[in-house]
Design a protein around this motif. Sequence first.
Motif, PDB file in Angstrom:
ATOM      1  N   VAL A 147       0.677  -1.064  -0.180  1.00  0.00           N
ATOM      2  CA  VAL A 147       0.230  -0.251   0.102  1.00  0.00           C
ATOM      3  C   VAL A 147       0.997   1.109  -0.133  1.00  0.00           C
ATOM      4  CG1 VAL A 147      -1.888   1.691   1.543  1.00  0.00           C
ATOM      5  CG2 VAL A 147      -2.034  -0.836   1.139  1.00  0.00           C
ATOM      6  N   GLY A 148       2.091   0.863   1.021  1.00  0.00           N
ATOM      7  CA  GLY A 148       3.375   2.671   0.905  1.00  0.00           C
ATOM      8  C   GLY A 148       3.652   2.682  -0.521  1.00  0.00           C
ATOM      9  N   GLY A 161       2.606   1.629  -3.529  1.00  0.00           N
ATOM     10  CA  GLY A 161       1.122   1.944  -4.099  1.00  0.00           C
ATOM     11  C   GLY A 161       1.234   3.789  -4.517  1.00  0.00           C
ATOM     12  N   LEU A 162       0.679   3.902  -3.478  1.00  0.00           N
ATOM     13  CA  LEU A 162       0.668   5.745  -2.857  1.00  0.00           C
ATOM     14  C   LEU A 162       1.616   6.172  -3.101  1.00  0.00           C
ATOM     15  CD1 LEU A 162      -1.354   7.518  -1.684  1.00  0.00           C
ATOM     16  CD2 LEU A 162       0.114   7.228   0.878  1.00  0.00           C
ATOM     17  N   PHE A 163       2.413   5.768  -3.015  1.00  0.00           N
ATOM     18  CA  PHE A 163       3.868   6.460  -3.561  1.00  0.00           C
ATOM     19  C   PHE A 163       3.542   6.475  -5.065  1.00  0.00           C
ATOM     20  CE2 PHE A 163       8.141   7.047  -5.318  1.00  0.00           C
ATOM     21  CZ  PHE A 163       9.430   7.515  -4.345  1.00  0.00           C
ATOM     22  N   SER A 192       1.401   8.365  -6.317  1.00  0.00           N
ATOM     23  CA  SER A 192       2.051   9.705  -5.547  1.00  0.00           C
ATOM     24  C   SER A 192       2.605  10.862  -6.691  1.00  0.00           C
ATOM     25  CB  SER A 192       2.210  10.396  -4.211  1.00  0.00           C
ATOM     26  OG  SER A 192       0.797   9.779  -3.707  1.00  0.00           O
ATOM     27  N   GLY A 233       1.617  12.628  -0.720  1.00  0.00           N
ATOM     28  CA  GLY A 233       1.146  11.636  -0.765  1.00  0.00           C
ATOM     29  C   GLY A 233       2.328  10.492  -0.746  1.00  0.00           C
ATOM     30  N   GLY A 280       3.879   7.938   1.578  1.00  0.00           N
ATOM     31  CA  GLY A 280       3.594   6.350   1.513  1.00  0.00           C
ATOM     32  C   GLY A 280       5.297   5.940   1.720  1.00  0.00           C
ATOM     33  N   MET A 312       5.858  -2.843  -5.034  1.00  0.00           N
ATOM     34  CA  MET A 312       4.573  -3.682  -5.075  1.00  0.00           C
ATOM     35  C   MET A 312       4.609  -4.946  -5.224  1.00  0.00           C
ATOM     36  SD  MET A 312       3.438   0.378  -7.301  1.00  0.00           S
ATOM     37  CE  MET A 312       2.098  -0.299  -7.895  1.00  0.00           C
ATOM     38  N   SER A 371      -1.712  -3.338  -4.716  1.00  0.00           N
ATOM     39  CA  SER A 371      -1.090  -1.910  -4.362  1.00  0.00           C
ATOM     40  C   SER A 371      -1.483  -1.032  -5.005  1.00  0.00           C
ATOM     41  CB  SER A 371       0.825  -2.200  -4.977  1.00  0.00           C
ATOM     42  OG  SER A 371       1.094  -3.019  -4.081  1.00  0.00           O
ATOM     43  N   GLY A 385      -3.262   2.674  -2.945  1.00  0.00           N
ATOM     44  CA  GLY A 385      -2.707   3.540  -3.042  1.00  0.00           C
ATOM     45  C   GLY A 385      -3.955   4.798  -3.668  1.00  0.00           C
ATOM     46  N   LEU A 433      -4.931   8.231  -1.841  1.00  0.00           N
ATOM     47  CA  LEU A 433      -4.618   9.076  -2.095  1.00  0.00           C
ATOM     48  C   LEU A 433      -5.802  10.091  -2.478  1.00  0.00           C
ATOM     49  CD1 LEU A 433      -2.381  11.227  -3.648  1.00  0.00           C
ATOM     50  CD2 LEU A 433      -2.422   9.989  -6.175  1.00  0.00           C
TER      51      LEU A 433
END
Length: 309
Positions: free
Chosen positions: A36-37, A39-41, A44, A52, A56, A142, A171, A175, A179
């Motif tokens: 998840v981190g 994917g968010l990174f 973003s 974001g 992440g 991911m 992921s 994310g 976001l």
Amino acid sequence: MKRKSLALSGEELTDSFRSQKEWAWLIAFAFFSGEVGAGLFFLSMLYGHAMGAAIGLAIVAVCKNGAHLLYLGKPLRFWRAVAHPQSSWISRGLIALGVFMVFGFLAVLSQLSATSWTIFATDTLVGRTIWLVAVLSALILMIYDGLIMAYPPSIALWHTPFVPVLCLTYSLLGGATVLLFLVHLGLGTASVDMHSLAPMELALIIANLLLLLAYLVTRLRARAAAREAVLLLSKGRYALPFVGGVIVIGLLGTLLFSLSFSFTHLFFFLYLVAAAELTGDFLLRFSLLKAGLFSPVLPLSIKRRDASI
């Protein structure tokens, strides 16, 4: 007579399925938070949302790394895990994690920095290189946990290309959810239009549902251990977290709440979207890990022949 077990070198060879015991909730949390981190990174950085990307990166640094260190028991020996990149997927993954931490930090610094003269600025060659390495290393993170699970053939439920693909799509879904939540909270700004984010999340929900169903169908046609694991997930010991948590809450619930938010624009539904999707995310990792079964050491043909004696 029916053969139950066979002793060899002090160990028992069993003719029944055995559950893997090493990876449980702590590794599930490490996989969940890392994917998840990352994917968010990843998303973003694509959208230019510095806040974001920073969150992440922090999720990976604190949650994933912390869970892995707790699992090791003796954190000071972690360096041994990176000692064999030529033969170990774990070593390669930890190296990718280190690259992500370094270049991810530099990439976030370049986006948050108010000074245009810094060599890390995104409009310089160094800045673009840092951005590219950070995004690629996030992409590796991911799918990395899925590659670790799918590589060895000993657990048939995991030994399929569907597992890293599911890690990638989940992921991205996690994310996108976080976001979208940050954007509607008004935290941070993006450098590009983010109107495509909500439709992307809806598409990912449907894609994950179809991929998950296809994954289960292929495992039902695989080895006996995979079929037994699918039964555990669908109507056995882990049916509640998998069917109830992953499918009903994590996918169908998230889809319902996302559509409700799209029509009403009530922020209350966005809280439900985040809660349902992240719950399903974690329970997917937990369920797949717990349902992992080793095949019987004795071939099933021998078992059937012995049972008929």
